[in-house]
Motif scaffolding. Structure first.
Motif, PDB file in Angstrom:
ATOM      1  N   ILE A 176       0.837  -1.204   0.000  1.00 18.55           N
ATOM      2  CA  ILE A 176       0.000   0.000   0.000  1.00 18.55           C
ATOM      3  C   ILE A 176       0.869   1.250   0.000  1.00 18.55           C
ATOM      4  O   ILE A 176       0.682   2.166  -0.804  1.00 18.55           O
ATOM      5  CB  ILE A 176      -0.947  -0.007   1.211  1.00 18.55           C
ATOM      6  CG1 ILE A 176      -1.958  -1.136   1.087  1.00 18.55           C
ATOM      7  CG2 ILE A 176      -1.648   1.341   1.358  1.00 18.55           C
ATOM      8  CD1 ILE A 176      -2.796  -1.357   2.348  1.00 18.55           C
ATOM      9  N   ALA A 177       1.824   1.305   0.916  1.00 22.40           N
ATOM     10  CA  ALA A 177       2.652   2.501   1.068  1.00 22.40           C
ATOM     11  C   ALA A 177       3.461   2.791  -0.184  1.00 22.40           C
ATOM     12  O   ALA A 177       3.560   3.946  -0.634  1.00 22.40           O
ATOM     13  CB  ALA A 177       3.577   2.327   2.270  1.00 22.40           C
ATOM     14  N   ILE A 178       4.060   1.765  -0.763  1.00 20.17           N
ATOM     15  CA  ILE A 178       4.913   1.951  -1.935  1.00 20.17           C
ATOM     16  C   ILE A 178       4.092   2.370  -3.142  1.00 20.17           C
ATOM     17  O   ILE A 178       4.460   3.301  -3.870  1.00 20.17           O
ATOM     18  CB  ILE A 178       5.714   0.661  -2.210  1.00 20.17           C
ATOM     19  CG1 ILE A 178       6.740   0.434  -1.094  1.00 20.17           C
ATOM     20  CG2 ILE A 178       6.403   0.728  -3.575  1.00 20.17           C
ATOM     21  CD1 ILE A 178       7.383  -0.935  -1.133  1.00 20.17           C
ATOM     22  N   ALA A 179       2.973   1.687  -3.370  1.00 14.91           N
ATOM     23  CA  ALA A 179       2.132   2.031  -4.517  1.00 14.91           C
ATOM     24  C   ALA A 179       1.626   3.461  -4.404  1.00 14.91           C
ATOM     25  O   ALA A 179       1.596   4.201  -5.399  1.00 14.91           O
ATOM     26  CB  ALA A 179       0.964   1.056  -4.625  1.00 14.91           C
ATOM     27  N   LEU A 180       1.249   3.871  -3.205  1.00 17.58           N
ATOM     28  CA  LEU A 180       0.739   5.229  -3.020  1.00 17.58           C
ATOM     29  C   LEU A 180       1.850   6.264  -3.155  1.00 17.58           C
ATOM     30  O   LEU A 180       1.657   7.331  -3.759  1.00 17.58           O
ATOM     31  CB  LEU A 180       0.057   5.337  -1.663  1.00 17.58           C
ATOM     32  CG  LEU A 180      -0.680   6.641  -1.346  1.00 17.58           C
ATOM     33  CD1 LEU A 180      -1.642   7.019  -2.460  1.00 17.58           C
ATOM     34  CD2 LEU A 180      -1.432   6.492  -0.030  1.00 17.58           C
ATOM     35  N   ALA A 181       3.022   5.961  -2.613  1.00 16.72           N
ATOM     36  CA  ALA A 181       4.146   6.894  -2.721  1.00 16.72           C
ATOM     37  C   ALA A 181       4.546   7.127  -4.175  1.00 16.72           C
ATOM     38  O   ALA A 181       4.907   8.249  -4.554  1.00 16.72           O
ATOM     39  CB  ALA A 181       5.339   6.366  -1.927  1.00 16.72           C
ATOM     40  N   LEU A 182       4.477   6.079  -4.982  1.00 14.62           N
ATOM     41  CA  LEU A 182       4.842   6.217  -6.383  1.00 14.62           C
ATOM     42  C   LEU A 182       3.755   6.908  -7.198  1.00 14.62           C
ATOM     43  O   LEU A 182       4.039   7.645  -8.140  1.00 14.62           O
ATOM     44  CB  LEU A 182       5.160   4.844  -6.977  1.00 14.62           C
ATOM     45  CG  LEU A 182       6.423   4.169  -6.430  1.00 14.62           C
ATOM     46  CD1 LEU A 182       6.562   2.752  -6.956  1.00 14.62           C
ATOM     47  CD2 LEU A 182       7.671   4.973  -6.773  1.00 14.62           C
ATOM     48  N   ALA A 183       2.489   6.673  -6.816  1.00 14.29           N
ATOM     49  CA  ALA A 183       1.384   7.305  -7.539  1.00 14.29           C
ATOM     50  C   ALA A 183       1.235   8.776  -7.176  1.00 14.29           C
ATOM     51  O   ALA A 183       0.799   9.591  -8.001  1.00 14.29           O
ATOM     52  CB  ALA A 183       0.080   6.561  -7.249  1.00 14.29           C
TER      53      ALA A 183
END
Length: 285
Positions: free
Chosen positions: A131-138
């Protein structure tokens, strides 16, 4: 027969099997077998298809046989391959973390749309960091925080973040106790454990191989939500902060009731792509 370890020649000597031989002898579904054989060969599945008539690389047949045996015992493909795709990202996974599920992508989608510019967002119980990684990249404008009680899980999440170039700050601890010293939180997300201890599903679908602490939350599956709500650090949350959690499809009303009981307002529930109530949240006054 899990894998062809050799093919007899005319003079009786063993000949290294071709890749096609290994696939033909495997009892697993073809797509799964091909993925495991490509992994054993350290090649792509496209390469495997193009080179099917070639002899198996040295040692790959043994690695393939071992992977097939583990798959036959029920171990999930993601653990065997060491990776799982989540929102288009290839995340490393092992048995220290829950395997990311496609339905959890809805948490990221919701935050991408709802997070204010420059917001601080917390992922509670990050596991692989999906969740954190996908959101940080988006949303590179966000300050992304992720916590987990498991040191091995947190190390894996941090490794995923480095490899994918995601800016995430990690904290080790049980729910709020792992929260590092950051500014007020605008959004809190999470996929806590929500399965009851005696749920028969725990014996199937690869769940015996996943970390029990990431799946089970007491006799009714609600203990994690109770702990999160009981420890809610209001002084660490910005006015109007929003919380949204994944849960079992029969737990929406109970999660909303917990949030209301803690003084949060405007409780709501979102359905997954199958139409099941799967995510519930509320807003801090």
């Amino acid at each position: 027969m899990p894998a062809a370890r050799g093919v007899a020649s005319r003079d009786g000597t063993a000949v290294t099997p071709t890749l096609a031989d290994l696939l033909a002898a495997c009892s697993l579904p073809r797509v799964q077998a091909r993925a495991l054989l490509a992994h054993a060969c350290d090649r792509s599945r496209e390469w495997l298809i193009a080179h099917a008539d070639e002899r198996c690389p040295p040692g790959a047949d043994g690695r393939f046989a071992s992977l097939v045996a583990r798959a036959t015992d029920g171990e999930p493909l993601a653990y065997l391959l060491g990776s799982r795709e989540f929102r288009g990202l290839s995340l490393s996974v092992d048995r220290s973390v829950l395997i990311p599920r496609p339905e959890t992508e809805a948490l990221v989608d919701w935050a991408v749309d709802r997070a204010p510019q420059g917001a601080t967002v917390l992922d509670l119980g990050t596991g692989s960091g999906a969740i954190a990684i996908a959101l940080a990249l988006a949303r590179p404008d966000l300050t992304m925080i992720a916590v987990d009680h498991s040191a091995p899980a947190l190390a894996l999440a941090a490794s995923n973040a480095r490899r994918l170039g995601a800016r995430v700050r990690f904290g080790l601890g049980d729910w709020w106790s792992g929260l590092p010293d950051v500014g007020p939180l605008n959004i809190v997300l999470g996929n806590p454990p929500y399965i009851a201890a005696d749920d028969p599903h725990l014996r199937h679908d690869g769940l015996p191989f996943e970390p029990r602490s990431a799946l089970v939350a007491g006799s009714d599956g609600m203990n994690a939500y109770r702990a999160i709500v009981a420890g809610l650090p209001r002084r660490r949350l910005a006015p109007g902060a929003r919380l949204l959690f994944e849960h079992g499809y029969r737990q929406a009303a109970a999660v909303r009731a917990l949030l209301r009981g803690a003084g949060l307002v405007d409780p709501f529930t979102l359905a997954d792509d199958q139409g099941h109530d799967r995510f519930s949240g509320a807003r801090l006054v």
